[in-house]
Enzyme design. Structure first.
Site, PDB file in Angstrom:
ATOM      1  N   ASP A 153      -2.575   4.577 -12.978  1.00 34.42           N
ATOM      2  CA  ASP A 153      -1.239   4.050 -13.215  1.00 34.42           C
ATOM      3  C   ASP A 153      -0.784   3.317 -11.971  1.00 34.42           C
ATOM      4  O   ASP A 153      -0.217   3.899 -11.050  1.00 34.42           O
ATOM      5  CB  ASP A 153      -0.299   5.211 -13.548  1.00 34.42           C
ATOM      6  CG  ASP A 153       1.037   4.743 -14.099  1.00 34.42           C
ATOM      7  OD1 ASP A 153       1.264   3.524 -14.157  1.00 34.42           O
ATOM      8  OD2 ASP A 153       1.838   5.610 -14.487  1.00 34.42           O
ATOM      9  N   ALA A 154      -1.066   2.023 -11.943  1.00 33.69           N
ATOM     10  CA  ALA A 154      -0.721   1.202 -10.787  1.00 33.69           C
ATOM     11  C   ALA A 154       0.223   0.061 -11.145  1.00 33.69           C
ATOM     12  O   ALA A 154       0.777  -0.580 -10.260  1.00 33.69           O
ATOM     13  CB  ALA A 154      -1.989   0.631 -10.142  1.00 33.69           C
ATOM     14  N   LYS A 155       0.367  -0.227 -12.437  1.00 36.27           N
ATOM     15  CA  LYS A 155       1.306  -1.235 -12.943  1.00 36.27           C
ATOM     16  C   LYS A 155       1.196  -2.555 -12.184  1.00 36.27           C
ATOM     17  O   LYS A 155       2.199  -3.156 -11.790  1.00 36.27           O
ATOM     18  CB  LYS A 155       2.739  -0.702 -12.908  1.00 36.27           C
ATOM     19  CG  LYS A 155       2.945   0.519 -13.802  1.00 36.27           C
ATOM     20  CD  LYS A 155       4.389   0.969 -13.798  1.00 36.27           C
ATOM     21  CE  LYS A 155       4.616   2.167 -14.699  1.00 36.27           C
ATOM     22  NZ  LYS A 155       3.976   3.407 -14.195  1.00 36.27           N
ATOM     23  N   ARG A 156      -0.020  -3.022 -12.013  1.00 38.26           N
ATOM     24  CA  ARG A 156      -0.234  -4.267 -11.296  1.00 38.26           C
ATOM     25  C   ARG A 156       0.139  -5.467 -12.179  1.00 38.26           C
ATOM     26  O   ARG A 156      -0.032  -5.447 -13.392  1.00 38.26           O
ATOM     27  CB  ARG A 156      -1.691  -4.390 -10.861  1.00 38.26           C
ATOM     28  CG  ARG A 156      -2.142  -3.317  -9.874  1.00 38.26           C
ATOM     29  CD  ARG A 156      -1.313  -3.355  -8.588  1.00 38.26           C
ATOM     30  NE  ARG A 156      -1.952  -2.614  -7.507  1.00 38.26           N
ATOM     31  CZ  ARG A 156      -1.470  -1.501  -6.974  1.00 38.26           C
ATOM     32  NH1 ARG A 156      -0.361  -0.979  -7.439  1.00 38.26           N
ATOM     33  NH2 ARG A 156      -2.102  -0.903  -5.975  1.00 38.26           N
TER      34      ARG A 156
END
Length: 281
Positions: A97-100
């Site tokens: 979960d890095a939401k890049r």
């Protein structure tokens, strides 16, 4: 690049065999303190290793939140690398979960960081933000297809601030959230048993019958447990798409640590409640 079996197929099998549950690995300072751990790299490592050892051989998905590792710099990222590798080796699918989200070569570099098969942080899937335009995600989409990985695209998030973007109405009369779902449906067209390109849709949002959630892909659903949603709410929120929902529980499971037996029992209870809610709908 030789890729894995597509993420959607691997996810469908994992949910059918292990139950439809994603457990977040969210080592924020207050949770480390609840476990009696220091807010430092040693505490981070102990926390993450305990969760992986307790759950990676039995839950379908583990979802480490990259920010809680990044705050410790390179040493924290080393713990994240080890956690991702160890969880995958034990049989769990890992969604980082890095939401890049960015454009051009920068988006391509983000994709290579998490979706290239030889990357130290290679994950089965990655969360991404499409709010520089869905087309800005094309490097991640292409690399995910090539490597057998997947994406979870922010579409209808549960935070109140999200509405000002996701509910904004376009000139064609469709709002932005619905537009993202339509893009994902196109990505997954013809894929069996499940496409690899999913949406993040909050389980706390109530009736979503005005949206077409049948995107032939997974729906990552945060909000179960501490945020107020329950497994019994899932059919009412997701309707006919409920079988493709991957409910995410973090604190509801993690607060039972550091006792590994208690962590396992909590995860099994949630998985069984979710399975019952989905199959009874």
């Amino acid at each position: 690049m030789s890729g894995l079996e597509p993420f959607g197929a691997r996810l469908r099998r994992a949910m059918d065999e292990r139950g439809p549950l994603c457990v977040g690995i969210d080592p924020h300072a207050s949770l480390l303190a609840e476990w009696g751990l220091n807010d430092d790299v040693a505490g981070l490592e102990r926390f993450s290793r305990t969760v992986v050892e307790a759950l990676a051989d039995r839950v379908a998905v583990l979802k480490p939140q990259s920010a809680f590792f990044e705050r410790f710099g390179s040493r924290g990222l080393a713990v994240l690398e080890a956690s991702v590798a160890e969880a995958r080796a034990a049989g769990a699918l890992v969604v980082t979960d890095a939401k890049r989200g960015d454009i051009g070569s920068t988006m391509a570099a983000y994709a290579e960081s998490f979706l290239h098969k030889d990357a130290p942080l290679f994950s089965d899937a990655l969360t991404v933000s499409p709010y520089l335009g869905y087309g800005s995600l094309s490097p991640a989409v292409a690399l995910a297809r090539e490597s057998g990985a997947g994406l979870f695209v922010l579409a209808l998030t549960s935070n109140p601030e999200g509405g000002e973007v996701q509910h904004a109405v376009r000139s064609d009369g469709r709002n932005v959230g619905a537009t993202m779902l339509a893009h994902l449906s196109a990505e997954n067209a013809g894929e069996e048993p499940l496409g690899s390109f999913g949406a993040v849709v909050g389980a706390t949002l109530g009736d979503l019958s005005s949206y077409d959630l049948d995107i032939n892909g997974p729906l990552l659903a945060p909000g179960i447990g501490a945020q107020g949603a329950t497994p019994a709410d899932l059919p009412g929120v997701f309707g006919t798409a409920v079988r493709n929902v991957v409910p995410n529980v973090s604190r509801g499971v993690l607060r039972h640590g550091p006792d590994t037996v208690a962590l396992r029992d909590a995860a099994e209870r949630f998985a069984e409640e979710i399975r019952h809610a989905v199959t009874s709908s």
